[in-house]
Design a protein around this motif. Structure first.
Motif, mmCIF file in Angstrom:
data_model
loop_
_atom_site.group_PDB
_atom_site.id
_atom_site.type_symbol
_atom_site.label_atom_id
_atom_site.label_comp_id
_atom_site.label_asym_id
_atom_site.label_seq_id
_atom_site.Cartn_x
_atom_site.Cartn_y
_atom_site.Cartn_z
ATOM 1 N N GLU A 96 -44.487 3.246 -65.745
ATOM 2 C CA GLU A 96 -44.536 4.523 -65.035
ATOM 3 C C GLU A 96 -45.870 5.217 -65.263
ATOM 4 O O GLU A 96 -46.413 5.864 -64.356
ATOM 5 C CB GLU A 96 -43.354 5.418 -65.443
ATOM 6 C CG GLU A 96 -43.429 6.037 -66.819
ATOM 7 C CD GLU A 96 -43.029 5.108 -67.954
ATOM 8 O OE1 GLU A 96 -42.744 5.606 -69.048
ATOM 9 O OE2 GLU A 96 -43.008 3.875 -67.753
ATOM 10 N N ARG A 97 -46.427 5.078 -66.456
ATOM 11 C CA ARG A 97 -47.733 5.682 -66.730
ATOM 12 C C ARG A 97 -48.860 4.919 -66.032
ATOM 13 O O ARG A 97 -49.847 5.518 -65.601
ATOM 14 C CB ARG A 97 -47.967 5.766 -68.239
ATOM 15 C CG ARG A 97 -47.058 6.784 -68.912
ATOM 16 C CD ARG A 97 -47.488 7.083 -70.334
ATOM 17 N NE ARG A 97 -46.696 8.177 -70.879
ATOM 18 C CZ ARG A 97 -46.991 9.464 -70.728
ATOM 19 N NH1 ARG A 97 -48.071 9.809 -70.039
ATOM 20 N NH2 ARG A 97 -46.233 10.405 -71.258
ATOM 21 N N SER A 100 -48.861 6.172 -62.535
ATOM 22 C CA SER A 100 -49.379 7.539 -62.532
ATOM 23 C C SER A 100 -50.902 7.544 -62.632
ATOM 24 O O SER A 100 -51.587 8.266 -61.891
ATOM 25 C CB SER A 100 -48.769 8.318 -63.704
ATOM 26 O OG SER A 100 -49.424 9.547 -63.896
ATOM 27 N N GLN A 101 -51.435 6.736 -63.531
ATOM 28 C CA GLN A 101 -52.888 6.690 -63.713
ATOM 29 C C GLN A 101 -53.582 6.118 -62.482
ATOM 30 O O GLN A 101 -54.667 6.573 -62.100
ATOM 31 C CB GLN A 101 -53.215 5.882 -64.957
ATOM 32 C CG GLN A 101 -52.797 6.573 -66.247
ATOM 33 C CD GLN A 101 -52.835 5.661 -67.455
ATOM 34 O OE1 GLN A 101 -53.266 4.506 -67.374
ATOM 35 N NE2 GLN A 101 -52.370 6.156 -68.595
ATOM 36 N N PHE A 112 -47.421 13.632 -55.648
ATOM 37 C CA PHE A 112 -47.017 13.153 -56.966
ATOM 38 C C PHE A 112 -46.903 14.301 -57.955
ATOM 39 O O PHE A 112 -47.781 15.159 -58.041
ATOM 40 C CB PHE A 112 -48.026 12.131 -57.479
ATOM 41 C CG PHE A 112 -47.727 11.638 -58.876
ATOM 42 C CD1 PHE A 112 -46.576 10.937 -59.128
ATOM 43 C CD2 PHE A 112 -48.596 11.912 -59.918
ATOM 44 C CE1 PHE A 112 -46.284 10.491 -60.406
ATOM 45 C CE2 PHE A 112 -48.325 11.468 -61.202
ATOM 46 C CZ PHE A 112 -47.158 10.759 -61.446
ATOM 47 N N TRP A 114 -45.840 14.742 -62.096
ATOM 48 C CA TRP A 114 -45.425 14.156 -63.378
ATOM 49 C C TRP A 114 -44.611 15.221 -64.111
ATOM 50 O O TRP A 114 -45.124 16.053 -64.846
ATOM 51 C CB TRP A 114 -46.640 13.719 -64.177
ATOM 52 C CG TRP A 114 -46.284 13.016 -65.448
ATOM 53 C CD1 TRP A 114 -46.290 13.540 -66.706
ATOM 54 C CD2 TRP A 114 -45.891 11.651 -65.595
ATOM 55 N NE1 TRP A 114 -45.906 12.585 -67.620
ATOM 56 C CE2 TRP A 114 -45.659 11.417 -66.969
ATOM 57 C CE3 TRP A 114 -45.701 10.597 -64.690
ATOM 58 C CZ2 TRP A 114 -45.252 10.190 -67.472
ATOM 59 C CZ3 TRP A 114 -45.296 9.374 -65.182
ATOM 60 C CH2 TRP A 114 -45.079 9.158 -66.546
ATOM 61 N N GLY A 148 -41.503 10.995 -63.025
ATOM 62 C CA GLY A 148 -41.940 11.974 -62.055
ATOM 63 C C GLY A 148 -41.406 11.678 -60.675
ATOM 64 O O GLY A 148 -40.469 10.890 -60.501
#
Length: 368
Positions: A96-97, A100-101, A112, A114, A148
């Motif tokens: 998930e990170r 996101s990144q 988006f 988070w 998120g």
């Protein structure tokens, strides 16, 4: 050896109803070339992530798509979670990170947020604040986990744009009719022409299978609904004023999220879908009605909530419940990836990058 003269698939059903997202946009429409290093069948998150990653390694990549945006991605609820349906699994930690990144690094405008995600449990011993619902028992917050929300269709647009900028050719309206071993290569027959590649990836939707390969045999259709816009006071009464998505950690599963429009999305109701469209329509109506009753019973504030839409999407998984990346048993240079079973956005991104690493190594080996 032919993998399939005619792949058996329910993809033509797409799924009943219309999700709340605007359809994704394909930036460039390519024609089918004669050859490529890698052919990817499927322009969802897995296929586009793999294609983008492979192109950055220097591979000549072509993506074949039946109809861009009609698959599972744009029918999802747009929740980002790291765990699989069976919990934490090696190989998916922190996915998930990673997603996101990537969204941040590429400035993808996909709404988006988070926010973290509420993990709910049917445990009356938990505090009744901020959430105290009823769904087969008291439903309350057990913990907040990483996660998120986003607009999955706009994420798909962003992935397609990044892939095209990296040199990937995406061929839309190209139905894969056959896949055959051709010496050390693979020949893909499509409704728009034939193409030969050294390596292939089947990143197709959950329902695609062939006479030789059926990697995701546990197939269902899952349903979601969207409410009409709710007042801020109602969201506060529901314990959702902090605008976080949520999911239950035990069955019967329930998940949901607020949207930027002030509505709420809830899922899930499952059916074994019929191929007959009339029977499927009746199944869908029944599933939507069951889900609506369930949502209205969660809390007094939802007792008379209006339902704006109901839609369904196809999902599939293997017996382990863990997304998989596997070599085809009949064609050594062909791989399959998928099996998310719902909530698979971050897992699909991770599996796409994993597939690219493996296929990239295959390409390097073929060149030496």
């Amino acid at each position: 050896m032919a993998l399939a003269g005619r792949p058996v698939s329910l993809t033509s059903l797409d799924g009943p109803g219309t999700p709340p997202w605007e359809p994704p946009r394909l930036p460039v429409r390519a024609e089918v070339p004669d050859r490529a290093d890698v052919v990817v069948a499927g322009a969802g998150i897995t296929g586009l992530t793999a294609a983008w990653s492979l192109a950055r390694l220097g591979c000549n990549v072509v993506v074949l798509e039946r109809r861009f945006g009609s698959g599972a991605t744009a029918r999802s609820g747009g929740i980002i979670l790291g765990e699989t349906l069976v919990g934490p699994v090696a190989g998916f930690e922190g996915c998930e990170r990673d997603l996101s990144q990537w969204i941040g690094a590429h400035r993808v405008a996909c709404a988006f947020e988070w926010t973290g995600c509420l993990e709910l449990a049917r445990d009356v011993q938990l505090p009744p604040s901020p959430i105290d619902w009823q769904d087969g028992g008291a439903v309350r917050v057990a913990q907040v986990v990483d996660g998120g929300m986003l607009d999955p269709a706009r994420l798909l647009t962003g992935l397609a744009e990044a892939a095209c900028q990296a040199g990937v050719r995406i061929v839309d309206d190209a139905i894969v009719i056959s896949v055959e071993a051709s010496g050390a290569a693979i020949a893909f027959g499509t409704s728009r022409g034939d193409i030969v590649a050294r390596t292939g990836l089947m990143a197709v939707d959950a329902w695609c299978r062939t006479e030789h390969v059926d990697l995701f045999p546990q197939r269902m259709m899952t349903f979601s609904l969207e409410t009409s816009p709710l007042r801020a006071e109602t969201l506060h009464e529901l314990g959702l004023s902090h605008r976080r998505p949520f999911y239950t950690r035990e069955h019967p599963l329930l998940w949901g999220r607020p949207t930027p429009a002030g509505t709420l999305i809830f899922g899930r109701e499952l059916i074994e879908p019929e191929l007959d469209r009339d029977r499927l329509a009746r199944q869908a109506a029944d599933a939507g009605a069951r889900l609506a009753r369930r949502v209205r019973a969660l809390h007094p504030s939802l007792a008379r909530v209006e339902i704006a839409r109901v839609w369904g999407g196809l999902i599939g998984r293997n017996s382990s419940g863990v997304p998989s990346f596997e070599r085809d048993p009949s064609i050594a240079a062909l791989w399959w990836a998928g099996g998310y079973g719902g909530h698979g956005l971050a897992q699909a991104f991770r599996l796409g990058t994993r597939a690219a690493r493996e296929l990239g190594h295959e390409e390097l080996r073929s060149l030496h």
